[in-house]
Design an enzyme around this catalytic site. Structure first.
Site, short mmCIF file in Angstrom:
data_model
loop_
_atom_site.label_atom_id
_atom_site.label_comp_id
_atom_site.label_asym_id
_atom_site.label_seq_id
_atom_site.Cartn_x
_atom_site.Cartn_y
_atom_site.Cartn_z
N SER A 295 5.12 29.45 11.32
CA SER A 295 5.58 30.13 10.11
C SER A 295 4.52 29.99 9.03
O SER A 295 3.76 29.03 9.01
CB SER A 295 6.87 29.47 9.60
N ASP A 296 4.46 30.97 8.12
CA ASP A 296 3.66 30.75 6.92
C ASP A 296 4.30 29.59 6.18
O ASP A 296 5.46 29.25 6.41
CB ASP A 296 3.61 32.00 6.04
#
Ligand SMILES: *[C@@H]1O[C@H](CO)[C@@H](O)[C@H](O)[C@H]1NC(C)=O
Ligand SMILES: *[C@@H]1O[C@H](CO)[C@@H](O)[C@H](O)[C@H]1NC(C)=O
Length: 800
Positions: A295-296
């Site tokens: 994930s960012d």
């Protein structure tokens, strides 16, 4: 979606928390790897390099408790001391050099690393072998830092989002607006970084693990009340297929990347990191990523807290780990096994595998207890991450690869020279009135070097930067050719209020030539900071006009910026003799600028983005994701592929001190497309005279294009041959699309043949409204410089 002001402070807070948390772990003294000779577990299967990665990963995961597993789902993954596994910081960055990031610890004998030009500048070289070479150098330096216990081996680079809107603060990090350039850059840089060896695609060992980010349709940070943490990008299937996803697909399929990062934003109402279609069906199902999805940073927390996706944190965990909730998990599992049993990936349900941020560590055990995820979901994620660590050699004890790379490889002379060479190749000559450039140093007593970026250092390396080996500022670079007088003119790029413009005008009046270095820096365009206009900030234009008017000799304007600038005034001003775009040219930028100005290097860079006039951004909302124009609303479309209005400089613009001409040596004029298999009804398999790629027999549909390039000038130089394709009308396709390019060096007066190849089934296709690729039949034309060529594609009548 509109948001309240209070949420605007969210981003910096988030980043600060994530950095602080990870600063506590890792560090120079942490044990670098598991399975060392002293460890009690050395004899266990997961420690044995000779066994298949799949088996080792399974063995390791089977030994972990649930709590141990959950603590490994986050970027600062906990260690498992009883198995001799050290903690591991997954978050390192190497966008254009090993960068300051949580997993990287510069210091002591290892204070710095080579800083290449910012990516938008590297893209301007149009030189794919340079991109790969830079990746290789960066991974050498990464291994040198790793071998001294100062860095991890998982780098969340490159950023390959399409640079759709010229205001985007992170456009500088990308290879620009064109899908073909971005795709080629992505694959080349990733190959350079990863240097795969041994085994097939699934089992190859990696020098470092790269990550293509941010998947997908992300290029808005913070604009007029919209931010990336809340933004819902409304994207058509057509634009997703032929624009936004192109570089990601190339990353996975051509680059063999070991990781993809999903973005903060939503795509058509679903957070990217929770979208089963994007993650499970596309990345894993269609492209078959062999690696992990991350994930960012804190985007799981963001989609739960800011986008309210999931009513409880445990739901968000399920959305992430399962990337949606498939109706029948086991059916899917079996299908995946059957389809991909040659890959390490996909043993289990695919979804997000790693959370950059604390969310999964906090809530996954609860989600398991509540039955919202299964232990198999967690094992699936860990399999994907652990397999990558094993491919890197992290579980090989002392038998690590690349142990011979060390201190002498960091900032070595050859790495520094490549940084200079890359900067030279990146510089774009936009204007050169009456061949003002190159200047001849012997005829100049003094050069006035003026402007807020004239003595730039950190500005030259843009964002996601490291600590460079050394800087050569423009002032320093020019001083190696001529005596200089220095005047900043503006005390900062903002250039507002009272400014020392008069002193700069005075300096220009007395010099034999003027070099003005102006533009932007991270105070104007950065992560979390989009622009509102395309003009030079504050009084910069006034400075340029006044200085150019006062100058008695030639005036050279150097623009340092990531994003495009509306400098129509300077293009039109006869007192401004030449204009260079230096981008953010990296540690050696000033030397490269001087080498171009004084003729030691013949410029060959070309713009990787359209330079729009200011009125474009007055008219177009940054939130409108449509690439295609809409005549009914007056929306003009985006990028050279779809926008046909006036520009300051077009995509691909870039002059040389030489003149290059093209002639066609080889290219077919006709080609037949046969239908594959038992397709018997042509009317049902063609739409608007276009054959579905799936239905075509693609063997033998290669199109060789050989071009002779002549250097008609009196200087050796490099030239990028750009092949644009115009598909037959009527498919809502791009008016023009770059389909191949190759950089070639041609000595003065010489001719060189360049062999380019196109593939009908990949390069000459259009996406229909469903995002399905089709091969249009009819006349395809190609434009190569001043050349045009037509290829007639027909359906093979025998087969119909
Ligand atoms: C196309 O195929 C469908 C069945 O798949 C058939 O009903 C239809 O008649 C076909 N159309 C033509 C023009 O042959
Ligand atoms: C591309 O870059 C490499 C590495 O700097 C260089 O050796 C090569 O000459 C460049 N190609 C051209 C055509 O300039």
């Amino acid at each position: 979606m509109a948001i309240s002001n209070s949420s605007l402070i969210f981003p910096s807070l988030l980043l600060a928390v994530a950095f602080a948390a990870s600063a506590l772990v890792g560090g120079g003294s942490a044990a670098a790897f598991a399975c060392g000779s002293g460890s009690a577990t050395k004899a266990l299967p997961f420690c044995q390099p000779g066994r298949p990665i799949r088996e080792r990963a399974r063995d390791l995961i089977a030994r972990l408790t649930v709590a141990e597993k959950v603590a490994m789902l986050v970027n600062n993954a906990a260690g498992v001391p009883r198995l001799g596994i050290p903690r591991y910081e997954w978050w390192s960055e190497a966008l254009h050099g090993v960068a300051v990031s949580p997993g990287v610890h510069f210091g002591g004998d290892y204070p710095s690393a080579t800083s290449f030009p910012q990516v938008i500048s590297s893209a301007a070289t149009f030189n794919a072998s340079l991109w790969e070479l830079m990746g290789k150098v960066v991974s050498d330096e990464a291994r040198a830092l790793y071998n001294s216990g100062r860095a991890g081996l998982t780098y969340w680079s490159p950023n390959v989002n399409i640079y759709r809107d010229p205001r985007w603060g992170r456009g500088q990090e990308t290879p620009g607006e064109d899908p073909a350039v971005s795709a080629r850059y992505a694959a080349a840089y990733v190959r350079g970084l990863q240097q795969p060896s041994g085994g097939n695609r699934g089992l190859s060992r990696l020098k470092v693990a790269a990550c293509c980010k941010h998947y997908t349709a992300y290029d808005l940070d913070n604009w007029k009340g919209y931010d990336r943490f809340h933004f819902n990008a409304k994207v058509s299937k057509q634009d997703l297929e032929d624009t936004y996803n192109v570089p990601f697909k190339a990353c996975v399929l051509d680059g063999g990347v070991a990781s993809v990062m999903c973005s903060y934003n939503q795509v058509n109402g679903v957070p990217s990191c929770a979208d089963p279609n994007l993650l499970r069906n596309t990345i894993r199902g269609q492209w078959r990523l062999n690696g992990y999805i991350v994930s960012d940073c804190d985007s799981v927390g963001v989609f739960y807290n800011a986008q309210h996706y999931g009513s409880r944190p445990e739901d968000a965990v399920a959305y992430a780990l399962k990337a949606g909730t498939p109706a029948s998990p086991t059916a899917h599992l079996t299908k995946c096994r059957r389809e991909t049993n040659d890959y390490v990936s996909l043993f289990f349900l695919p979804g997000l595998d790693l959370d950059c941020g604390p969310f999964l560590a906090q809530y996954t055990e609860n989600a398991l207890r509540q039955g919202k995820v299964s232990e198999a979901n967690i094992d699936s994620a860990l399999t994907h991450t652990v397999a990558v660590q094993m491919r890197l050699g992290l579980f090989d004890g002392e038998n690590q690869p690349f142990r011979d790379i060390g201190l002498s490889d960091l900032c070595s002379n050859s790495h520094r020279s490549l940084a200079l060479e890359a900067a030279r190749q990146a510089i774009v000559l936009l204007k050169n009135r009456a061949k003002t450039l190159p200047l001849s140093p012997s005829r100049l007593r003094t050069v006035a070097v003026i402007g807020p970026n004239s003595d730039a250092t950190t500005t030259m390396i843009g964002n996601y930067a490291g600590i460079p080996c050394a800087y050569t500022s423009p002032l320093k670079g020019i001083a190696s050719y001529a005596r200089t007088v220095h005047a900043v003119g503006c005390t900062s790029v903002a250039c507002a209020g009272e400014q020392p413009v008069d002193a700069a005008v005075e300096a220009a009046r007395h010099a034999d030539a003027v070099v003005l270095v102006v533009g932007l820096d991270l105070s104007i365009e950065a992560e979390g900071r989009d622009r509102f206009d395309l003009l030079l900030p504050g009084r910069q234009q006034e400075l340029i006009t006044a200085v150019a008017k006062a100058s008695k000799g030639p005036t050279v304007l150097v623009l340092m910026s990531g994003g495009p600038l509306d400098v129509s005034f300077a293009e039109a001003d006869p007192n401004v003799d030449a204009i260079l775009w230096a981008g953010y040219p990296g540690q050696a930028g000033g030397a490269a600028i001087a080498d171009v100005i004084f003729g030691a290097h013949n410029p060959g860079g070309k713009l990787p983005v359209t330079w729009y006039p200011q009125f474009y951004v007055d008219k177009v909302a940054m939130t409108d994701m449509a690439m295609r124009p809409n005549p009914s609303t007056g929306y003009p479309g985006r990028s050279y592929r779809f926008y046909s209005g006036p520009v300051v400089y077009p995509f691909g613009h870039g002059l040389s001190y030489s003149v290059f001409t093209h002639s066609l040596a080889l290219a077919p004029s006709r080609l037949s497309v046969r239908l594959a298999g038992t397709q018997t009804n042509p009317l049902n398999s063609t739409t608007n005279r276009a054959v579905r790629v799936k239905h075509a027999q693609c063997n033998g549909l290669a199109v060789p294009v050989h071009v002779d390039v002549t250097n008609a000038g009196d200087r050796d130089g490099a030239h990028a041959v750009l092949v644009y394709w115009r598909p037959p009308a009527g498919h809502a396709a791009a008016a023009r699309q770059l389909v191949a390019f190759e950089k070639v060096h041609v000595a003065a007066g010489e001719r060189v043949r360049v062999a380019l190849g196109l593939d009908v089934c990949t390069d000459l296709t259009v996406a229909d409204v469903y995002g399905v690729r089709r091969i249009p039949l009819g006349d395809h034309s190609f434009e190569i410089g001043e050349l045009t060529h037509t290829l007639s594609l027909q359906g093979d009548s025998l087969q119909w």
